[in-house]
Design a protein around this motif. Sequence first.
Motif, short mmCIF file in Angstrom:
data_model
loop_
_atom_site.label_atom_id
_atom_site.label_comp_id
_atom_site.label_asym_id
_atom_site.label_seq_id
_atom_site.Cartn_x
_atom_site.Cartn_y
_atom_site.Cartn_z
N UNK A 126 0.83 -1.19 0.00
CA UNK A 126 0.00 0.00 0.00
C UNK A 126 0.88 1.26 0.00
N UNK A 127 1.91 1.27 0.83
CA UNK A 127 2.83 2.42 0.86
C UNK A 127 3.58 2.55 -0.46
N UNK A 128 3.92 1.44 -1.08
CA UNK A 128 4.59 1.47 -2.38
C UNK A 128 3.69 2.11 -3.43
N UNK A 143 2.23 6.92 -6.72
CA UNK A 143 1.26 7.99 -6.97
C UNK A 143 1.86 9.36 -6.71
N UNK A 144 2.57 9.53 -5.58
CA UNK A 144 3.21 10.82 -5.29
C UNK A 144 4.25 11.17 -6.35
N UNK A 194 9.00 23.99 -9.33
CA UNK A 194 10.01 22.95 -9.09
C UNK A 194 10.11 22.65 -7.59
N UNK A 195 10.09 23.69 -6.76
CA UNK A 195 10.16 23.48 -5.31
C UNK A 195 8.93 22.72 -4.82
N UNK A 196 7.75 23.12 -5.28
CA UNK A 196 6.51 22.48 -4.86
C UNK A 196 6.46 21.02 -5.31
N UNK A 197 6.76 20.77 -6.56
CA UNK A 197 6.66 19.40 -7.07
C UNK A 197 7.78 18.52 -6.54
N UNK A 254 10.26 13.77 -4.08
CA UNK A 254 11.17 13.25 -3.05
C UNK A 254 10.43 12.28 -2.13
N UNK A 255 9.22 12.64 -1.71
CA UNK A 255 8.47 11.76 -0.83
C UNK A 255 8.08 10.47 -1.55
#
Length: 179
Positions: free
Chosen positions: A124-126, A131-132, A157-160, A165-166
Amino acid sequence: MEKLGILFISIPFLLGGIASIYYLINYNILEITETKLIIRTLIGFKKRTINLSEILSYNEIEKENAKFKGEIGHMKWKDLTLFGENFKYKISSSSYENYPQLRSALIKGKKRNIKSENEWQRKNSLYYGIGFLIFGIIISIWFGIISKDLNEKLLTIAFSSFFIIYGVYLIRKNTKAYR
């Protein structure tokens, strides 16, 4: 031309009706005896019989939809999965009003399969990580193309990058190769 319009309007209703009939026919009625779990159709035909002695373990995963708790559509439910030597059968608390009674009758004396619950959490986390990552890439490309100003592009760029990264973090953390 009118007939073609009516056809396009009626096709979704026809498909919805067929899907409703299919799910109605495949809805499981559970009957528990002293030694067996009998699964029947809504009409009464026997689909499957599982000896209670064949159930080796179970897991129970609490789930919640993405709605906020105060919203009308918010829902919590539990999925009970029974494991045997050559079968896996899932029962959802949202489908049966007598779920607590079913659960207690089916898991009596059985061991909880923590390994399968952890595997579900990992997968599920994968999926969330993927998705992120995809969302972050789409946002960066979309707003990178649309925005003309350099400050807007840097902000994009900062927002995305937070999403990217997450997403990469969740993917790396939950991929079997890194475990």
